[in-house]
Structures are given as structure tokens and as C-alpha cells.
Write an enzyme that holds these catalytic residues in place. Structure first.
Site, PDB file in Angstrom:
ATOM      1  N   CYS A 180       0.815  -1.325  -0.053  1.00 17.53           N
ATOM      2  CA  CYS A 180       0.108  -0.222   0.036  1.00 17.53           C
ATOM      3  C   CYS A 180       1.006   1.167   0.072  1.00 17.53           C
ATOM      4  O   CYS A 180       1.560   1.507  -0.918  1.00 17.53           O
ATOM      5  CB  CYS A 180      -1.126  -0.113   1.220  1.00 17.53           C
ATOM      6  SG  CYS A 180      -2.539   1.190   0.730  1.00 17.53           S
ATOM      7  N   HIS A 192      -3.681  -5.077   0.722  1.00 15.10           N
ATOM      8  CA  HIS A 192      -3.005  -5.467   1.930  1.00 15.10           C
ATOM      9  C   HIS A 192      -3.089  -7.241   1.953  1.00 15.10           C
ATOM     10  O   HIS A 192      -4.300  -7.673   2.466  1.00 15.10           O
ATOM     11  CB  HIS A 192      -3.874  -4.994   3.111  1.00 15.10           C
ATOM     12  CG  HIS A 192      -3.648  -3.588   3.554  1.00 15.10           C
ATOM     13  ND1 HIS A 192      -2.753  -3.186   4.204  1.00 15.10           N
ATOM     14  CD2 HIS A 192      -4.424  -2.344   2.959  1.00 15.10           C
ATOM     15  CE1 HIS A 192      -2.539  -1.850   4.220  1.00 15.10           C
ATOM     16  NE2 HIS A 192      -3.410  -1.364   3.521  1.00 15.10           N
ATOM     17  N   GLU A 227      -1.913  -9.211   4.036  1.00 11.14           N
ATOM     18  CA  GLU A 227      -1.888  -9.554   5.497  1.00 11.14           C
ATOM     19  C   GLU A 227      -3.100  -9.723   6.119  1.00 11.14           C
ATOM     20  O   GLU A 227      -3.382 -10.649   7.090  1.00 11.14           O
ATOM     21  CB  GLU A 227      -0.918  -8.706   6.243  1.00 11.14           C
ATOM     22  CG  GLU A 227      -1.505  -7.348   6.832  1.00 11.14           C
ATOM     23  CD  GLU A 227      -1.367  -6.298   5.530  1.00 11.14           C
ATOM     24  OE1 GLU A 227      -1.384  -5.181   5.875  1.00 11.14           O
ATOM     25  OE2 GLU A 227      -0.854  -6.828   4.543  1.00 11.14           O
ATOM     26  N   SER A 240       0.031 -15.188  38.030  1.00 10.03           N
ATOM     27  CA  SER A 240      -1.378 -14.365  37.899  1.00 10.03           C
ATOM     28  C   SER A 240      -2.327 -15.770  37.613  1.00 10.03           C
ATOM     29  O   SER A 240      -3.375 -15.696  37.682  1.00 10.03           O
ATOM     30  CB  SER A 240      -1.365 -13.345  37.065  1.00 10.03           C
ATOM     31  OG  SER A 240      -1.251 -13.715  35.436  1.00 10.03           O
ATOM     32  N   GLY A 241      -1.844 -16.659  36.874  1.00  8.18           N
ATOM     33  CA  GLY A 241      -2.694 -17.650  36.181  1.00  8.18           C
ATOM     34  C   GLY A 241      -2.980 -17.540  35.030  1.00  8.18           C
ATOM     35  O   GLY A 241      -3.632 -18.463  34.265  1.00  8.18           O
ATOM     36  N   GLY A 242      -2.711 -16.420  34.305  1.00  8.64           N
ATOM     37  CA  GLY A 242      -2.861 -15.922  32.987  1.00  8.64           C
ATOM     38  C   GLY A 242      -1.965 -16.925  31.936  1.00  8.64           C
ATOM     39  O   GLY A 242      -1.024 -17.506  32.636  1.00  8.64           O
ATOM     40  N   VAL A 243      -2.296 -16.927  30.835  1.00  6.69           N
ATOM     41  CA  VAL A 243      -1.412 -17.952  29.884  1.00  6.69           C
ATOM     42  C   VAL A 243       0.174 -17.149  29.955  1.00  6.69           C
ATOM     43  O   VAL A 243       0.949 -17.918  29.716  1.00  6.69           O
ATOM     44  CB  VAL A 243      -2.081 -17.667  28.387  1.00  6.69           C
ATOM     45  CG1 VAL A 243      -1.950 -16.375  28.050  1.00  6.69           C
ATOM     46  CG2 VAL A 243      -1.201 -18.626  27.504  1.00  6.69           C
ATOM     47  N   ASP A 244       0.427 -15.867  29.770  1.00  3.42           N
ATOM     48  CA  ASP A 244       1.584 -15.439  29.883  1.00  3.42           C
ATOM     49  C   ASP A 244       2.551 -15.896  31.110  1.00  3.42           C
ATOM     50  O   ASP A 244       3.533 -16.173  30.786  1.00  3.42           O
ATOM     51  CB  ASP A 244       1.686 -13.920  29.816  1.00  3.42           C
ATOM     52  CG  ASP A 244       1.012 -13.448  28.452  1.00  3.42           C
ATOM     53  OD1 ASP A 244       0.798 -14.048  27.683  1.00  3.42           O
ATOM     54  OD2 ASP A 244       0.624 -12.087  28.624  1.00  3.42           O
ATOM     55  N   SER A 245       2.159 -15.607  32.237  1.00  3.48           N
ATOM     56  CA  SER A 245       2.794 -15.838  33.409  1.00  3.48           C
ATOM     57  C   SER A 245       2.800 -17.488  33.743  1.00  3.48           C
ATOM     58  O   SER A 245       3.951 -18.044  34.136  1.00  3.48           O
ATOM     59  CB  SER A 245       2.314 -15.311  34.816  1.00  3.48           C
ATOM     60  OG  SER A 245       0.676 -15.874  35.204  1.00  3.48           O
TER      61      SER A 245
END
EC number: 6.3.5.2
Length: 528
Positions: free
Chosen positions: A90, A178, A180, A232-237
Site C-alpha cells: 500500500c 493488504h 496480510e 497471575s494464572g494467565g497464559v503469559d505468567s
């Protein structure tokens, strides 16, 4: 110094230069889906910086500017002579045309926005195996009037004669659409053609390769020192906990601060899962009473967030001193945070990068300086979807890997107005019903978030021939790819009926359920 040179030993195969497009990160994600490592840098990155990185290819993103405007963002013209394949998308294509001697003008009545069928004129190189008539996503108000010397047309649309162009000899390519975005049906074919066939990249950016590199880097960085992770129990931590356990074993201490605003059964599940089932040591800190006291009488959402964040820091500071000393603190910085902080925020007048503070993981960014932690950020190369892949490979159960996003302040910002123990119990029960029924219907993984909100008003109802005056619950379900934009989920009527009936009959203090059918924008996903 290029911002990517601090990202570890691996150098990018593809560099995306960002000119302000809302899709720049998406381009990087699409390239990574081909198992090729890519990074996003600011458009002012010099040719010398790029030469030092030695990428196999460069992609110029789209952007909101016009290349002929006085303050248009421009790339280093020496990039065209690096001998590296370049794909302009673009605005990136228009910049390529303008800087190499072609002409770009404002479209007069022929601007294109939305879907358009692409007519392929030259089905080679970039457009190999792209079917003529494929739908492409257009979003441009300018158009190419004249091509530079050595360029030819690859494809056109009804309103755009030069929809795709190429200089095969110099390996320079441009597309006015685009590729993507998901609306471009042949977009991934083009990206693979560019990455594999034109740039000659190898598919070596795999989850397993990342884990091996991350483990080696962590071991090299921390040595035999102690490391602290706020879990924290989230996916990251959770992914970090598994990754660090693999890398350094008992040198890792996880701290879980229960502030009293988690969903029903979550604190117990996390302790059972990490500490007892997988032998990852977790220090459980019960801080429920002090958090709820701090919120007594507080109704403003921003004040609630600030109080919770400040109190979290105080608890974290106290407990880290008690359990320490620790040399390193693990943070869940992801690649979008890195991009935001150093990679692409550039003043168009000066070309200078503008630093933006990286978002802190689980509110630990305001810790006192005298704690003197050194940071470990093993996930800083990854997008969210890549973190989930790493988690699965490391053995995290699907109930954590696919867990819906949950705000740091927890249920405290899903209770509008003052937070009380009674309201928390009410919302926990309602929220559990929402998640149970969405999961039972097989829709949990198709929805970005599904949760309940408790409103600070009461409504009249009739239950058992008696008048009731109780709280309403809002059902909030949205679909999204990244949380930046979202559409409300069209749940089946029978599912909404089951959820409503269960909440009204099983949750004390509730007599009405309503559905939030607002998209983002104009609304936000969370109510506070």
C-alpha cells in the site's frame, strides 16, 4: 543502534519497516506463520542498520500518509541498493514508486476501500499460484500514475491499474492492497512466495527452536542466582513459570498474590496445578482483606484501578523482601510491547524514535528502585498467539493456554461502582455459569471473551409470586483476533436462554439478565 539487536542471538530473516499502519504487527505475525522470524522496526531505520542485521528481505508497511505530502514519512533511499528483496504494501508500494522515479497522485473519484477482485496479468514470482479474481483488501486514496523505469505491472483491479508491480531484476515488488488481512484470499500465498521463493528464507522459526533458545538464554543470563515471578494464572505468567522451571529449576520462586478479585475456584486451581501437580514452588499470599478494605466506598473505575495497582506493588514489595533476596524479576513483556516502546514510534518531522514506557506485567512496574531487580523477559520476541503455542508445547493444559483474557484488577472492574464481598460472591457465581454454558455449547474457543458484569442498579422483578428488587447481570461476549477491535458475539438464542434462566434461578440477588451488543469501537470490551 537498532532496537532488535538486543533481542538475543537470533537475527530477523524479514524486517518490516512501519510507516504507521494499523496492520504492521499483523504483517509480522503472518510472516511468522510461515515459520520465518520477522521483526517490526521504525521507518527511519537506516540502510546501515539494516545491513548489520543482514535480513533476507524487507517489507514496507502501509500508512495513513501521502508520499507527496511535505511531512510524509520516508525510508532511507539507500535501502533500494542493499541488494535485498523489498515488498512494499500500500503506502510502502507508493513510496517505492515515488523514490525510484515514478509518480503517485491523489485518486480522483477512484479511491478504493474494502474488497476488490484482483486480475492477475503476470502469474510469476510474487503472484505464483494466486488465482485471478482473488479477493484483496483495498484501503487507499492515492494511486500510481507512472511506474519507475524497469518496473512492470503484475495485476490490476477495476479502479487500480497498477495493483501489483515488480522490478524482477532488482527484486523489488509492490502491492496496492493488504495481503496480510484475512479478507485478502490470496494474501498468504503472496507472503509465502515473497518469503520462500523470492527471499530464500528457511522455515526455522518453530516453537521448539524458540524454547531451546529461550532456555539457553535464561541460563546464560541468570547463572545460579535466584529468580522471582509474579504468577497471575494467565497464559503469559503460566507459560513463563513452565519455561523458567525447565531452564533453572528450583532457582525460580513464583509468588501468587490473591487480591480477592479472581473468578470462582481459580486460586485453589492454581495452587493445586502449579505447586502440587507440577512441583513448581508457589508462595501463596492471601491479601484479600487488605484489598477489599482499600476499595471501601470507591466507585470511580480509574481510582479502583490505581488503588489495586498501588496495593499490589506494596504487597509484592513486602513479600519479595521477606522471601528474598532475589537477583532477577521475570516480566511478561511481549513483542507488541517492544514495538510500542522502541521500534516504531517515530516523530515524522525529525525521524527520531520516541520511547514509550513498556507495559508492566501484572502491575510490578512501579516497584521501588531499591529492590534493584534485574529483568528477565523470555517472551519479549513473541506475539500472544505464539505464547499460547509455547505453552502447549511445554505441557500447559488447554484450560490455561486457551483461557480468555482477564484484567489485572479482576472482578473489581466488572462490578460497576463500589466493590463489596456480597457483590463479588454474586458476580463469581454468575460468571461461572456464563463460562460453563459457553463451554458446554462448544463455543468457548470461538469467542475472545465471555463474562458477566454486575451493574450498580436494581430492577423490579417477580419470583414465586413475590416482588423482587435485585441486581441485573450483563452478559458480555465478543469475538476478536487481538482485542484491539471486537464484535459482539451472536450467541444462539437457546444458549442465552439457558444462561439467563440459570443465573436468575441460581444466583442470589439477581433477577434480570441483559445482553451487551456493542462492538469495539465505539465501546470497549470491559465496562470499566
Amino acid at each position: 543502534m537498532s532496537s532488535v539487536q538486543s533481542e538475543g542471538q537470533r537475527k530477523p530473516a524479514i524486517v518490516i519497516l512501519d510507516f504507521g499502519s494499523q496492520y504492521s504487527e499483523l504483517i509480522a505475525r503472518r510472516v511468522r506463520e510461515t515459520e520465518v522470524f520477522s521483526v517490526v522496526l521504525g521507518y527511519s531505520t537506516s540502510a546501515e542498520e539494516l545491513r548489520a542485521l543482514a535480513p533476507r528481505g524487507i517489507i514496507l508497511s502501509g500508512g495513513p500518509s501521502s508520499v507527496y505530502a511535505d511531512e510524509a514519512p520516508l525510508c532511507d533511499p539507500a535501502i533500494w541498493d542493499l541488494g535485498v528483496p523489498v515488498l512494499g504494501v500500500c503506502y510502502g508500494m507508493q513510496l517505492m514508486v515515488q523514490q525510484l522515479g515514478g509518480q503517485v497522485v491523489a485518486a480522483t473519484g477512484k479511491a478504493e476501500y474494502g474488497k476488490a477482485p484482483l486480475k492477475v496479468d503476470d502469474p510469476t514470482a510474487l503472484l505464483t499460484n494466486v488465482e485471478s479474481g482473488s479477493t484483496m483488501w483495498m484501503s487507499h486514496g492515492d494511486s500510481v500514475e507512472a511506474l519507475p523505469d524497469g518496473f512492470l505491472r503484475l495485476a490490476h483491479t477495476a479502479n487500480t491499474p497498477e495493483a501489483a508491480i515488480a522490478n524482477h531484476k532488482r527484486r523489488l515488488y509492490g502491492v496496492q492492497f493488504h495481503p496480510e488481512v484475512v479478507h485478502s484470499t490470496g494474501g498468504m500465498v503472496m507472503i509465502r512466495n515473497f518469503v520462500y521463493h523470492i527471499c530464500g528464507c528457511e522455515p526455522d522459526w518453530t516453537t521448539e527452536a524458540f524454547i531451546d533458545e529461550a532456555v539457553a538464554n535464561v541460563r546464560d543470563q541468570v547463572g545460579q542466582k535466584r529468580v522471582l515471578l509474579a504468577l497471575s494464572g494467565g497464559v503469559d505468567s503460566s507459560t513463563l513459570a513452565f519455561l523458567l522451571k525447565k531452564a533453572i529449576g528450583d532457582q525460580l520462586t513464583c509468588m501468587f498474590i490473591d487480591q480477592g478479585f479472581m473468578r470462582k475456584g481459580e486460586p485453589e486451581f492454581l495452587m493445586e496445578f502449579f505447586d502440587r501437580k507440577f512441583n513448581i514452588h508457589v508462595e501463596y499470599i492471601n491479601a484479600r482483606e487488605r484489598f477489599i478494605k482499600k476499595l471501601d466506598g470507591i466507585t470511580d473505575p480509574e481510582e479502583k484501578r490505581k488503588i489495586i495497582g498501588t496495593e499490589f506493588i506494596r504487597v509484592f514489595e513486602e513479600e519479595s523482601r521477606r522471601l528474598g533476596p532475589f537477583d532477577y524479576l521475570v516480566q511478561g513483556t511481549l513483542y507488541p510491547d517492544v514495538i510500542e516502546s522502541a521500534g516504531t514510534n517515530v516523530d515524522p518531522k525529525t525521524g527520531e524514535r520516541v520511547a514509550v514506557k513498556i507495559k508492566s506485567h501484572h502491575n510490578v512496574g512501579g516497584l521501588p528502585k531499591d529492590l534493584r531487580f534485574k529483568l528477565v523477559e523470555p517472551l519479549r520476541k513473541l506475539f500472544k498467539d505464539e505464547v499460547r503455542k509455547v505453552g502447549r508445547t511445554l505441557g500447559l493444559p488447554e484450560e490455561i493456554v486457551s483461557r480468555h483474557p482477564f484484567p489485572g484488577p479482576g472482578l473489581a472492574i466488572r462490578i460497576l461502582g463500589e466493590v463489596t464481598e456480597e457483590k463479588l460472591d454474586c458476580l463469581r457465581d454468575a460468571d461461572l455459569i456464563v463460562r460453563e454454558e459457553v463451554n458446554a455449547a462448544g463455543l468457548y474457543h470461538d469467542i475472545w471473551q465471555a463474562f458477566a458484569v454486575l451493574l450498580p442498579v436494581r430492577s423490579v422483578g417477580v419470583m414465586g409470586d413475590k416482588r423482587t428488587y435485585a441486581w441485573p447481570i450483563v452478559l458480555r461476549c465478543v469475538s476478536s483476533e487481538d482485542g484491539m477491535t471486537a464484535d459482539w458475539s451472536r450467541l444462539p438464542y437457546d444458549l442465552m436462554e439457558v444462561i439467563s434462566n440459570r443465573i436468575v434461578n441460581e444466583v442470589k440477588g439477581v433477577n434480570r439478565v441483559v445482553m451487551d451488543i456493542t462492538s469495539k469501537p465505539p465501546g470497549t470490551i470491559e465496562w470499566e
